[in-house]
Design an enzyme around this catalytic site. Structure first.
Site, PDB file in Angstrom:
ATOM      1  N   ARG A  41     -98.754   9.667  96.131  1.00 37.31           N
ATOM      2  CA  ARG A  41     -98.517   8.338  96.689  1.00 37.31           C
ATOM      3  C   ARG A  41     -98.535   8.286  98.216  1.00 37.31           C
ATOM      4  O   ARG A  41     -99.215   7.473  98.810  1.00 37.31           O
ATOM      5  CB  ARG A  41     -97.157   7.806  96.212  1.00 37.31           C
ATOM      6  N   HIS A  87    -104.556   2.349  89.050  1.00 31.73           N
ATOM      7  CA  HIS A  87    -103.292   2.464  89.801  1.00 31.73           C
ATOM      8  C   HIS A  87    -102.189   1.617  89.141  1.00 31.73           C
ATOM      9  O   HIS A  87    -101.929   0.479  89.561  1.00 31.73           O
ATOM     10  CB  HIS A  87    -103.514   1.999  91.244  1.00 31.73           C
ATOM     11  N   TYR A 131    -105.483 -16.848  96.693  1.00 35.76           N
ATOM     12  CA  TYR A 131    -106.070 -17.677  97.737  1.00 35.76           C
ATOM     13  C   TYR A 131    -107.016 -16.905  98.654  1.00 35.76           C
ATOM     14  O   TYR A 131    -107.711 -17.515  99.469  1.00 35.76           O
ATOM     15  CB  TYR A 131    -104.978 -18.319  98.590  1.00 35.76           C
TER      16      TYR A 131
END
Length: 855
Positions: A41, A87, A131
């Site tokens: 990570r 993921h 958006y």
């Protein structure tokens, strides 16, 4: 039937239980967890400079066909594909990473081309993923180039449905180019971004000269190149970071000074340090202006737009622009970037130097280009083999066609071709599938031309694999092509590190008069504004006090002095003179809470210059690290006292105490205790002594006693002290004079009604402490009580300030020399109901030229 007894199931379960120590199990489990976070990570791989989440997002976009030439897709779609296939750690984390890769102020070379609101330098968050739209930036495709050519290893994804790359081919050193930031378990990484062209030049230098040093590489890589520009202060920290993998690089904003509105000036900030929140920066500056930490600013606004940063700081008329610049740099416009060049090398975290980072990248690129070359060689050899079969078939075209015509089906035709013409299975399969039109003479010429090209390609690929120099030449060529395509100008500049620039460096050194009122207003004025007058004058206005306020103290100091301010409550504070706001004679002053953290009713009663304390310690002042009395002598030892520095204090009730100067190091902003006071007692005065002075304690009733300071043993800060003078009635101590017989000529006494006198030292005979002393000056109705006792010399100047705000400056010699037990002469002409509030002496050595003339 078996005669064995049946097996008890509980015995089977017990045999499967493994006994371990709980601390060992916890330790191993935590290590496994930590390594999972480190490798899976938080830390980037040194080869492609990417963490798993960045790598997976780019690979998912690659699989979706979202290249730089495609249309944009909704970010929510990209996040969904990445989370579903590669993921499984939550959409918020994936989207935040995607946003970061699209922000031009976060990445030196953004890897994602975004459409919509992707946040701002003001800390504004990006719009929701439904958006915004995104696709890969062109430079991101260079990280994935040749990934289909067996250049990197793949591993199964989290649910074994698909495969994902362990690392990307990375056609350029992305770890250095775009940097990385991450926090793992017990470690963190913070790699700054760099200029692509500089990094590529350094990589080529290392390829050509494997023995190159970090200094050699730094001829190309000048330092970090932040996306927000700004300036790196000095180069030593950069060199250390490149040599060791760790360092602290100071980054300073870019700003300039402009003139406006005639004679006014403004500071315009055009570039900010990397990762600085612009809106919060403006807020912090405004807070410091409102709190008085930064003086001289009249307006502050953010005029930034799409074209760049523009923060405007307008200065008050007459403000010192250099001082304001320095304050802004000290508190707001300079940050420190802590370089930690930590990355995964073969799955293990390592801190790498600049050279080691590039070496690891070059090794990765060698592996990628080798594997790509082997893959291309295999494809070329396969194609050459097919072309050889086609050419052979063309040479025997009639027999080949006849053999195929006689066959029952394709399988029989392939077998016949292999047996008759010795074709391979692949060649036979290709010939059977050939169209008749490919048997024309024109097609034959094209096949021969292609075969020659493929043969030459095979020779070149074999040459690359056989020679490391050729392999390296390919790597250098490809790096050059990347540089030519994406290189740009450096954004971050360098400024010289001139050391810590202090306010003293920017403020002219001059003697100042500092005035403090009972209502805790404070200000400073140049002492040169008060020209020496003949004694008996009224002086000139020194402060326009509000109604009901009165002057409590006045003291003299250079703007560069570090001062110890002692208060009536027995506390001591450290103050730099330039921290006191400079104002005109008719100004009231600013609230002292912005300068000193005084309690209710606490007033400054004495001020000591740190330079005076450090006079016997090779110039070290109290604020320094070595302190006072640094030779290690025991202050309590009389034989060791000569040359030591002490702060000698006297209280209103007549107690005297000496404390070694070294005990006043590291004074807190809230002050520290200087003396323990009994109820109702106050600290009256403080002087610097060296173990060989005589002390003269003067009282408001006009008495004075002189005794050797050795009669007062050295004590700690928490001590009360010993009795210095026996007071009668309601008499209290007015002040303390420390007499050095080699430097001082007289004792100067000033009374509250503005009268005073000089008296020769010999008139004050030395006696034992705790006596009643002798009459110093008459304190009748004309004189009023004594308010100050000072040891003075020829050439000194006397500053007297009245409670009403008048300041009188006169030469000490203008005050008549007369004996004890006399009335004295008028020193200052006071208005009715006004009194002398405070007195200080400017030593002759500090009297500037031009101050000697009377008014």
């Amino acid at each position: 039937m078996s005669s064995e007894p049946p097996v008890d199931p509980s015995d089977v379960r017990a045999a499967q239980v493994e006994h371990v120590r709980i601390e060992e199990e916890m330790e191993q489990s935590y290590i496994d967890y930590a390594m999972s976070v480190i490798a899976g990570r938080a830390l980037p791989d040194v080869r492609d400079g990417l963490k798993p989440v960045h790598r997976r997002i780019l690979y998912a976009m690659h699989e979706m066909g979202l290249t730089a030439g495609s249309g944009h897709r909704k970010s929510s779609s990209i996040v969904g594909e990445t989370m579903g296939d590669f993921h499984p750690h939550g959409d918020a984390a994936i989207y935040d990473t995607l946003v970061g890769m699209a922000q031009e102020f976060s990445m030196r070379y953004p890897l994602v081309d975004g459409q919509g609101n992707f946040g701002s330098m003001d800390g504004d968050p990006a719009a929701a993923p439904r958006y915004t739209e995104a696709r890969m930036a062109p430079i991101a495709e260079e990280l994935l180039a040749d990934i289909e050519r067996d250049t990197v290893d793949f591993s199964p994804n989290y649910d074994d449905r698909l495969e994902e790359p362990d690392v990307l081919p990375a056609a350029y050193p992305n770890l250095l180019v775009n940097g990385s930031t991450g926090i793992a378990v017990g470690m963190s990484t913070k790699v700054p971004p760099h200029n692509l062209g500089e990094v590529i030049d350094a990589t080529v230098e290392l390829i050509e000269n494997p023995d190159a040093t970090v200094a050699d590489l730094m001829r190309h890589v000048k330092g970090p190149d932040f996306p927000t520009g700004a300036n790196i202060v000095g180069r030593n920290a950069v060199r250390k970071a490149y040599e060791t993998g760790r360092g602290r690089v100071r980054v300073r904003a870019e700003f300039e000074t402009e003139e406006f509105d005639g004679d006014r000036q403004r500071i315009v900030v055009t570039e900010l340090p990397y990762q600085e929140n612009k809106a919060r920066l403006v807020e912090r500056i405004a807070e410091d202006v409102n709190e008085g930490v930064i003086e001289g600013i009249s307006d502050l606004r953010d005029e930034s737009d799409r074209d760049g940063v523009r923060v405007v700081v307008e200065l008050k008329r007459g403000a010192n622009v250099e001082v304001v610049k320095n304050q802004l740099v000290e508190h707001h416009l300079e940050t420190t970037f802590g370089v930690i060049n930590l990355a995964l090398v073969d799955g293990q975290p390592r801190v790498l130097s600049l050279k080691e980072t590039l070496e690891e990248y070059v090794e990765h690129r060698k592996d990628v280009v080798t594997r790509r070359t082997e893959h291309e060689l295999g494809e070329a050899e396969d194609r050459a083999h097919i072309l050889e079969g086609r050419l052979k078939a063309l040479d025997n075209v009639e027999d080949v066609v006849e053999t195929i015509r006689k066959s029952e089906d394709r399988d029989e035709a392939r077998a016949a071709l292999r047996e008759t013409f010795d074709f391979s299975e692949a060649q036979a399969q290709h010939i059977v599938r050939m169209q008749l039109g490919s048997l024309t003479s024109l097609e034959s010429a094209e096949i021969e031309e292609e075969y020659e090209e493929v043969t030459a390609r095979i020779e070149r690929l074999e040459e690359i694999l056989a020679s490391e120099s050729e392999l390296m030449s390919v790597i250098k060529t490809e790096l050059g092509e990347i540089k030519e395509e994406y290189d740009d100008d450096r954004r971050t500049g360098f400024v010289e590190d001139t050391g810590t620039v202090t306010h003293e460096d920017l403020i002219p050194e001059e003697e100042s008069v500092v005035v403090v009122s009972e209502d805790d207003y404070i200000k400073r004025m140049p002492a040169a504004e008060f020209r020496a007058q003949n004694r008996g004058g009224k002086g000139i206005i020194g402060a326009d006090l509000k109604e009901g306020d009165r002057v409590s103290s006045v003291f003299l100091a250079s703007t560069h002095d570090y001062l110890l301010c002692f208060t009536t409550h027995g506390q001591v504070y450290q103050l730099k003179t330039y921290q006191v706001p400079e104002m005109g004679r008719t100004a009231r002053g600013k609230s002292a809470v912005n300068v000193l953290d005084l309690d209710e009713g606490e007033e400054i009663t004495a001020v000591v210059n740190c330079d005076d304390i450090g006079a016997g310690t090779d110039g070290e002042d109290v604020a320094g690290g070595d302190g006072v009395g640094a030779d290690g002598a025991d202050p309590a030892d009389p034989a060791a006292e000569a040359g030591e520095q002490y702060l000698t204090m006297v209280t209103r009730d007549g107690y005297v105490k000496r404390t070694a100067g070294e005990e006043f190091e590291n004074i807190l902003s809230t002050g520290i205790r200087a003396i323990r006071l009994e109820d109702g007692d106050e600290l009256a005065d403080v002087e610097v002594t060296h173990g060989d002075h005589d002390l003269v304690v003067g009282t408001r009733g006009g008495m004075a006693i002189r005794f050797d300071e050795s009669e007062v043993r050295a004590m700690g800060r928490s001590a009360r002290g010993v009795r210095g003078i026996e007071l009668t009635g309601d008499d209290t101590v007015a002040g303390l004079a420390a007499i050095d017989g080699t430097q001082h000529d007289w004792v100067l006494t000033v009374t509250a009604n503005g009268y005073g006198k000089r008296t020769d030292l010999d008139e004050y005979r030395t006696q034992s402490r705790n006596g009643k002393g002798l009459i110093d000056i008459k304190t009748n109705e004309r004189n009023g009580p004594s308010c100050a006792v000072e040891a003075v010399s020829s050439g000194d100047h006397l500053f007297a300030m009245s409670a009403g705000g008048q300041i009188m400056r006169t030469r000490v010699e203008d005050v008549s020399t007369i004996g004890r037990n006399t009335m004295g002469v008028k020193v200052m002409d006071l208005d009715p109901d006004d009194l002398v509030a405070s007195v200080d002496v400017l030593p002759a050595a500090r009297v500037e030229d031009g101050d000697e003339s009377g008014a």
